[in-house]
Write a protein that holds these residues in place. Sequence first.
Motif: not given
Length: 105
Positions: A80-104
């Motif tokens: 389920l996750m591989a297709p969802a993550a396939r098109d994520l850029s390094d910036d997308d990953i950094a941004n998601l990581s920043a949000y998830i690690s601070t918000e949750f």
Amino acid sequence: MTRALFLIAAVWFAAGFTQVQAGDASAGQTKYENACAQCHGASGRGAGSFPSLQDKDADFVTKRLRQYREGERVGSNTGLMAPAARDLSDDDIANLSAYISTEFQ
């Protein structure tokens, strides 16, 4: 002179690298709401087979998203996750990581 230029370049590179790794939590929130919340929930608590993202630090999220993006099998939800993550850029990953690690937390 060469040594000074090397030092300036090294500092410039390190500063840029750190900034990319830190990510933009606001941009991560937008990406999360559009791509992740459907499965992991608006509060990141997950449901059913979708795991909770509560208490995940940025390094964990970054590593896991990169693994999924590369198609590496890391668990039962890789399909389920591989297709969802396939098109994520390094910036997308950094941004998601920043949000998830601070918000949750």
